[in-house]
Design an enzyme around this catalytic site. Sequence first.
Site, PDB file in Angstrom:
ATOM      1  N   TYR A   1      -4.430   4.057   6.027  1.00 61.73           N
ATOM      2  CA  TYR A   1      -4.867   3.091   7.060  1.00 61.73           C
ATOM      3  C   TYR A   1      -6.199   3.531   7.675  1.00 61.73           C
ATOM      4  CZ  TYR A   1      -0.369   0.669   7.101  1.00 61.73           C
ATOM      5  OH  TYR A   1       0.743  -0.067   6.747  1.00 61.73           O
TER       6      TYR A   1
ATOM      7  N   LYS B   1       0.847  -1.186   0.000  1.00 58.80           N
ATOM      8  CA  LYS B   1       0.000   0.000   0.000  1.00 58.80           C
ATOM      9  C   LYS B   1       0.884   1.237   0.000  1.00 58.80           C
ATOM     10  CE  LYS B   1       0.730   1.899   3.299  1.00 58.80           C
ATOM     11  NZ  LYS B   1       2.018   2.443   3.813  1.00 58.80           N
TER      12      LYS B   1
END
Length: 405
Positions: free
Chosen positions: A248, A165
């Site tokens: 996140y 990510k």
Amino acid sequence: MSTLISSRRHFLLSSAGLTCLADVNQAFAAPVKQTKEAPEGAASGVALAPPQKQPEKLKIPVKATKQLGWAIVGLGELALNEVLPAFAGCELSKPVALVSGHPDKARKVAEYYDIEQDAIYNYDNYDKLAEDKRVDIIYIILPNSMHAEYTIRGLKAGKHVLCEKPMSVSVEEAEKMVAAAKEADKKLMVAYRLHYEPFNLRAMEICRSGQLGKIRTFASTNGQNVQAPNIRLSAKLGGGPLGDVGVYSINAARYTIGEEPVEVFATAQQPKDDPRFREVPESVAFTMRYPSGVLAHCDCAFGMAESRFYEVNGTKGSLRMQPAFSYRGLRLHLREGDPKSNTAEDQELLLQAKNHFTEEMDHFSRVVLNDESCRTPGEMGLADMRIVKALERSIETGLPVKLEA
Ligand code: NAD
């Protein structure tokens, strides 16, 4: 079964499910049937030590019949400190190849992990992975600006890809990555490790169960102090706090609220007197509005002492994970209240921690072996990129940005 932890009733998560320690204690307190193997000195009839025989429930490890071979691309901090050591706990995954621009480092790492020297590649001969039968899955752990190129080349080489990510640096790149996986008929997963570890899984379950009532707000901070030089401080390499740590909170909002935002707003701070933030903001604060009326307010930063948490507030209770996004030491608190009296009881859920990377990699190997769907596919990374980019647009314009529901 309730899964609350209080001072009197303790629950643990085991491989067999949730075990109530209170029940276990009762079982210990109950009279133990005397067996022939009762140890000497058990005059009272209560065995004080287990008999010298194989306990029926003891799990003996069995070697998987097939392990998939993984190529690790980029030997930086995450690869060396977390990912490669995590293979030790894997059942279905093993490192079999490395891709690095530093041959000396790659040779030493290969020696340590018993990877054959002819399975060391660089960024020029990367496409030769296509001919390497040892490699089933490629794990991209490069700077964000390189994710799309190496993912697409990996898929074209006929391998399945796990990409770190944030998935990419633009929506267009993320769309191309998803399309490339479809075209190659290979699997693409984004490395959202928190979907594979017990604390965040439990938080998702609680939110979905309705235990908190209707969710009204979500709050989250994810920040740390980043020192130069670091890929996170480079605009060219796709750095900046939104994609690196803010994602996140964006992802956690989705897996707790269970919806996609319809409107977002963000503002950023980029101090002129700190050379670290010449190219990327130091901090970003943002809000997200969801179709059901849930509001999320989050912030992320590269110039603060580490803080990583989220809180989900519902009509009947709330949960708080702090730390929420770290590799280890996660803590989950649940607060359930009586909406009429406005009183609430705070309880901590004690779950058995697992290595996030081990669980994540074995999940992907299992998905490939059984031709199943993965929990965090490329489409999820693409959805997050749409939100990150809308937030960046909001920073630029100073206005809220609408997203399609
Ligand atoms: P890092 O800087 O330590 O490692 C990057 C690697 O890429 C290095 O080995 C470097 O040599 C290599 N590289 C190749 N070409 C490069 C270039 N042109 N410029 C710079 N480096 C180049 O970074 P990291 O902390 O290991 O992060 C790598 C990726 O992993 C990032 O996408 C990051 O977002 C992600 N990450 C994810 C987690 C997680 O918990 N899932 C944690 C940390 C990092």
